[in-house]
Design a protein around this motif. Structure first.
Motif, mmCIF file in Angstrom:
data_model
loop_
_atom_site.group_PDB
_atom_site.id
_atom_site.type_symbol
_atom_site.label_atom_id
_atom_site.label_comp_id
_atom_site.label_asym_id
_atom_site.label_seq_id
_atom_site.Cartn_x
_atom_site.Cartn_y
_atom_site.Cartn_z
ATOM 1 N N THR A 155 0.850 -0.985 0.021
ATOM 2 C CA THR A 155 0.072 0.077 -0.083
ATOM 3 C C THR A 155 0.754 1.291 0.090
ATOM 4 O O THR A 155 2.056 1.233 0.413
ATOM 5 N N SER A 182 1.689 4.389 1.595
ATOM 6 C CA SER A 182 1.077 4.937 3.015
ATOM 7 C C SER A 182 0.010 6.147 3.200
ATOM 8 O O SER A 182 -0.900 6.044 3.418
ATOM 9 N N ASP A 236 -4.152 -5.051 0.273
ATOM 10 C CA ASP A 236 -3.291 -5.720 1.168
ATOM 11 C C ASP A 236 -3.789 -6.717 1.979
ATOM 12 O O ASP A 236 -3.235 -7.178 2.867
ATOM 13 N N GLY A 283 9.149 5.634 7.970
ATOM 14 C CA GLY A 283 7.634 5.116 7.944
ATOM 15 C C GLY A 283 7.565 3.787 7.282
ATOM 16 O O GLY A 283 6.769 2.918 8.093
ATOM 17 N N ARG A 337 8.390 1.773 10.404
ATOM 18 C CA ARG A 337 7.274 1.737 11.353
ATOM 19 C C ARG A 337 6.027 0.974 10.878
ATOM 20 O O ARG A 337 5.551 0.031 11.674
ATOM 21 N N ARG A 338 6.013 0.838 9.625
ATOM 22 C CA ARG A 338 5.028 -0.035 9.141
ATOM 23 C C ARG A 338 5.248 -1.634 9.324
ATOM 24 O O ARG A 338 4.348 -2.242 9.576
ATOM 25 N N ALA A 346 4.754 -2.549 12.584
ATOM 26 C CA ALA A 346 3.389 -2.767 13.130
ATOM 27 C C ALA A 346 2.929 -3.815 12.442
ATOM 28 O O ALA A 346 1.793 -4.216 12.415
ATOM 29 N N GLY A 347 3.506 -4.555 11.388
ATOM 30 C CA GLY A 347 3.057 -5.656 10.605
ATOM 31 C C GLY A 347 2.125 -5.444 9.429
ATOM 32 O O GLY A 347 1.097 -6.078 9.427
ATOM 33 N N ILE A 348 2.315 -4.027 9.126
ATOM 34 C CA ILE A 348 1.254 -3.929 7.813
ATOM 35 C C ILE A 348 2.144 -3.488 6.760
ATOM 36 O O ILE A 348 3.197 -3.137 6.818
ATOM 37 N N PRO A 349 1.357 -3.754 5.453
ATOM 38 C CA PRO A 349 2.162 -3.588 4.204
ATOM 39 C C PRO A 349 2.989 -2.401 4.203
ATOM 40 O O PRO A 349 2.462 -1.226 4.351
#
Lengths: 266, 442
Positions: B14, B16, B26, B242, B245-246, B249-252
């Protein structure tokens, strides 16, 4: 199945509401327990919308008592309803088409520091929330304009859950949805129940009501017209409670011609 | 290019912040078919990795009308090519440097207009407000002997207050913004004439703070390159942080290739501009201020709670209201921003010609500011747009003006051509909106 013995999360007693010459609600009672789906049904003008507005804090009642977890409360504003733990999902969704799913979920309660958004935290929580509810959205970063009607409805419902409510009120959530999409929304309603939430489901669709509701509360002309156990009542019984008809349209016409004052009422 | 998360090879990254235009998906989802990839709904569009992925994504976006800044960038390149072929002086460092200063005054007004357009409203008073602010500045500074800084702040304060008045009538009384600001345009033009008095023109000193706003150039070579370097490095660091951090946090995340490509494009543009500016007088202070304002405005719009509220109100007022957003407050504040930016633009306009006159902010300034925002890609229908459209749109408009001036084309033709460009921009906006609707994206 229904937990009558426990204190209901939300109990309305003797709610009356008047608009000018119209007595919209007369002495209406309604109870919602945790972990049950109560369908609120009635014909057009039966007072469903007025009752929703009473509960949502949009139009406080003229008389009657509202009890929240056993203690008397007033709900003078939508904010008061939300802080009690009542979330309302309106029929017209109230999503911003130009914002993405994350933006809509957190609209009005964005996470962040000093006014700066924390997109990472919001996206993570959105994904967690949608995952818990087994909601299938292609991406949390696409504008909701590109989602299907059912997906939009599930986004609207899951948005109401971010405030950790105890009662979720759904106004016609399956209206204008296709078969598959309706199924998605009904699945979601069942998941809400299994998570211990009380759900008030307003619907015209008896099939949906029979499918997910535990109890069916019928309003007719602003009054209670019976509360039915959804599993042990036939669709026809509920419909006749809604319309006030004892049998069918033909007999109602006959009754009307014979008795112009309409003897079919209650 | 591979997905650095490695968690789901089929799900693309994705973007951000980029207002979610990414066509990647995602969330491993969907009922899917009987195929092996049971996690993915076959109907979903998944962006392929690598260059082919970009190309496919690009084609899909063009078809569905998500044009973004593409028309304006293409338009700018065409305009520059045409005028350069007509007159080799057009792309000379001197002309480009002057161009970069000429866009500032109206461009600053346009930044305020972008905020108003995001609400789906219009502010017709911005030109008059900039003229009135310039008049207040000149009279307080020259006639009343105020310090330049105090006079500038007073001019901005007055204009912000007048913007507040517009907002009040619009948000609280319910008068359409078009009418409120039309009344404002007439009234504040009158105010401008009244403040300037019988002479009608107040000359500003050629030296001093006000004039230096547009006459200062940082002629050390390091200044322009330094700014370009800071911008590129800043962008890269923010992107990488960024992404980190993503990832945690386990996000794409964005792919590394994506980050590198964006950084490279920014670097080419930034260092190219720095090189050209250094060929003439160096980095103009006015341009620096304008760029900072645009970047800050973009940050406010995309990254702050306030900006999110502006977009929400522009997208669906009822939804915003139900989400607990005070629609009236947002509306009033946006008109205050527009008033403030109009005043800042007026100060720069006065600085550029070292005087405030009855003509400051009059004539086509307002239309140029609105046209710039629209040409740059901000929708007139609300809810879509970016602060960068003020910069891009002004570049287009000023390039046309500058190119025609070099050719000795008369004002009459310039107006007609600029009008045609504006119409083209709005047509593109309307058509892309229609095809976005058809593609289910508006």
């Amino acid at each position: 199945m229904t937990t009558i013995t426990r204190t209901p999360v939300l109990a309305l007693e003797g709610i009356s509401k008047r608009f000018g010459a119209v007595q919209a609600l007369t002495e209406v009672d309604l109870e919602v327990h945790a972990g049950e789906v109560v369908a609120l049904v009635g014909d057009n003008g039966a007072g469903k919308s007025t009752l929703i507005k009473v509960i949502a804090g949009v139009g406080p009642p003229d008389s009657g008592e509202i009890r929240w977890e056993g203690s008397a409360v007033t709900i003078p504003s939508p904010g008061a309803a939300q802080s009690l733990g009542i979330a309302t999902v309106y029929q017209d969704l109230a999503l911003c088409d130009n914002l993405d799913v994350v933006g809509n979920l957190f609209l009005g309660r964005e996470l962040g520091h000093f006014g700066v958004l924390d997109e990472v935290a919001m996206e993570k929580r959105s994904r967690d929330l949608l995952h818990t509810l087994s909601i299938r959205i292609p991406s949390v970063r696409i504008p909701v304009a590109s989602l299907s009607g059912g997906q939009r409805q599930t986004v609207a419902i899951s948005r109401s859950l971010l405030g950790k409510p105890k009662i979720v009120m759904l106004d016609e959530p399956t209206a204008a949805l296709g078969v598959e999409q309706t199924a998605q929304v009904l699945d979601l309603v069942e998941r809400l129940r299994s998570q211990g939430l009380g759900v008030i489901l307003i619907s015209h669709n008896m099939v949906d009501v029979k499918a997910v509701a535990d109890r069916v509360a019928v309003l007719r002309l602003g009054r209670n017209n019976g509360v039915f156990d959804a599993k042990r009542t036939t669709q026809e019984e509920i419909i006749s409670a809604i319309t006030g008809a004892t049998d069918n349209a033909v007999s109602r016409r006959r009754a009307r011609t014979d008795q112009p004052k309409d003897g079919a009422d209650d | 290019m591979t997905d650095p998360t490695g968690e789901d090879p089929l799900a693309g990254p994705t973007r951000s912040g980029r207002h979610a235009k990414s066509g990647s998906f995602d969330d491993p989802v969907a009922p899917a078919g009987p195929a092996a990839q049971a996690q993915i709904d076959p109907r979903l569009l998944v962006r392929e990795q690598g260059l082919a992925g970009y190309l496919g994504e690009f084609k899909r976006r063009m078809r569905s009308g998500e044009l973004g800044s593409l028309p304006v960038v293409v338009g700018l390149i065409v305009i520059w090519a045409v005028f350069q072929s007509l007159n080799s002086q057009f792309l000379s460092p001197q002309n480009l440097s002057n161009l970069s200063v000429d866009i500032v005054a109206t461009g600053l007004i346009s930044v305020g207009i972008v905020f108003v357009l995001l609400l789906g409203e219009i502010d017709l008073s911005a030109g008059a407000l900039s003229g009135a602010a310039a008049a207040v500045l000149a009279v307080l500074h020259v006639n009343q002997g105020w310090s330049p800084l105090a006079a500038m702040l007073a001019a901005v304060a007055v204009s912000t207050l007048l913007g507040f008045v517009h907002g009040l009538f619009f948000a609280k009384v319910g008068v359409p913004s078009f009418v409120v600001t039309l009344a404002g345009m007439l009234a504040w033009t009158g105010l401008q004439l009244w403040v300037l008095g019988p002479n009608g023109t107040v000359n500003l000193p050629y030296e001093g703070l006000v004039a230096s706003l547009t006459s200062t150039y940082f002629n050390q070579v390091i200044a322009a390159y330094g700014l370009a370097g800071v911008a590129v490095a800043g962008f890269l660091v923010i992107s990488l942080v960024g992404n980190a951090r993503r990832r945690s946090a386990g996000i794409p995340t964005r792919t590394t290739g994506d980050v590198i490509l964006r950084t490279a494009v920014l670097a080419v543009v930034a260092f190219g501009a720095a090189y050209v500016l250094n060929q003439y007088k160096g980095l103009p202070l006015a341009l620096l201020i304008f760029l900072v304002v645009v970047v800050v405005a973009d940050f406010v719009q995309r990254r702050t709670r306030y900006g999110r509220k502006v977009f929400a109100v522009g997208g669906n007022i009822e939804a915003a209201r139900r989400a607990g957003i005070s629609v009236a407050t947002v509306r009033i504040s946006v008109f205050m921003i527009s008033g403030a930016m109009a005043a800042v633009g007026g100060v720069f306009a006065a600085s550029r010609i070292a005087s405030a006159s009855q003509a400051t902010g009059q004539s086509n300034v307002l239309m140029m500011a609105i046209a710039a925002a629209v040409i740059g890609g901000t929708s007139l229908f609300g809810g879509r747009g970016t602060a960068y459209s003020a910069l891009l749109g002004m570049l287009v408009i000023q390039s046309i003006a500058s190119g025609m001036a070099l050719q000795g084309v008369s004002n009459s033709i310039q107006f007609m051509v600029t009008g045609a460009v504006l119409l083209a921009a709005v047509v593109i906006d309307s058509v892309s909106r229609r095809s976005q609707k058809a593609a289910g994206r508006a």
